[in-house]
Write an enzyme that holds these catalytic residues in place. Sequence first.
Site, mmCIF file in Angstrom:
data_model
loop_
_atom_site.group_PDB
_atom_site.id
_atom_site.type_symbol
_atom_site.label_atom_id
_atom_site.label_comp_id
_atom_site.label_asym_id
_atom_site.label_seq_id
_atom_site.Cartn_x
_atom_site.Cartn_y
_atom_site.Cartn_z
ATOM 1 N N ASP A 179 3.491 -5.024 -4.854
ATOM 2 C CA ASP A 179 2.843 -5.763 -5.933
ATOM 3 C C ASP A 179 1.333 -5.585 -5.836
ATOM 4 O OD1 ASP A 179 1.877 -7.631 -4.126
ATOM 5 O OD2 ASP A 179 3.240 -9.216 -4.731
ATOM 6 N N LEU A 180 0.633 -6.057 -6.870
ATOM 7 C CA LEU A 180 -0.803 -5.829 -6.980
ATOM 8 C C LEU A 180 -1.579 -7.062 -6.551
ATOM 9 C CD1 LEU A 180 -0.931 -3.910 -10.383
ATOM 10 C CD2 LEU A 180 -0.938 -2.972 -8.069
ATOM 11 N N ASP A 222 3.484 -7.820 -12.036
ATOM 12 C CA ASP A 222 2.914 -6.783 -11.175
ATOM 13 C C ASP A 222 3.863 -6.418 -10.040
ATOM 14 O OD1 ASP A 222 2.643 -9.269 -9.928
ATOM 15 O OD2 ASP A 222 0.889 -8.636 -8.785
#
Length: 298
Positions: A179-180, A222
């Site tokens: 994920d971001l 994300d």
Amino acid sequence: MENVHILTQRVSARGDFMPFSAERYRISEQHNTHDLVAKLQTTLSIEGILTIFAEHAKQLINLSGLQFQSALGVSESVDSDTTHTPYSFDLDLESERLGQLIYFSQFPMGQAIETKLQQLHAALVYPLRNAIMYTRVLRLATKDALTGLNNRSQFNDSLAQRLERCRRQHRPFSLMLLDLDNFKQVNDNFGHKIGDDVLQEFANVLRNCVRGTDSIFRFGGDEFALLIDDPEFTTNKVIADRVMRLVSQSSLMSQYAVTSSIGFTLANNQDCENEVFARADKGLYRAKAAGRNCAKAY
């Protein structure tokens, strides 16, 4: 859903020069056209339809390859050689543009052959449109609309299939969750358009980090995943390092201070879907707890 149309049309051959088995083609052309229509109706694969049509078109032209270009991308018949001279035809049906059909041949295409191919297109366009519609529906069901990556539904199916293969063939594989970092702040401070740009950029980063045998997924938001056909932790580390390096080199990601946290695990033949996913998720949690912008195994 539109109806499937079946169209047969006699292809006139009187007075035209035919280079390959011409007399036999003239005698049996009506039967050939009916046979072509029947074969084209047996598949909803664009590539399959092109392959069937290419075999039939070889009775008219010394064909080395057949390609179809549309809004869905480029499709080719099996074993197409596209290095020879291209001859392009626009395909339309009931005022709808389907795309462009391109023949490849090392020999010139005369006007008589071009006319006969255009007549044969009348048998092709309805099955081809049905295949295009099917492909669009399939993509909507399995693809993420923003990034073009596989979606969560496709991930569930792919994970189950790989676990079954792992059990039968004893071929371990890896699951990586990504994920971001700081993505929420991007959406909150700069708007969802910039957020979408960041997601698309990250999708491109992932495409540049995996091999053809690996699969990429976006769950939503994300959250992303990779299924990696490799039983070695070292391979996971190489891919994870590559992802983080390309993210750091991206001007867009750097501009908004976005990095990636990564968790990964190896699947074995004793795993079920929930178990392997839970381990990768714990690896991702470890990466977050370690300060983010790193990869951790579990």
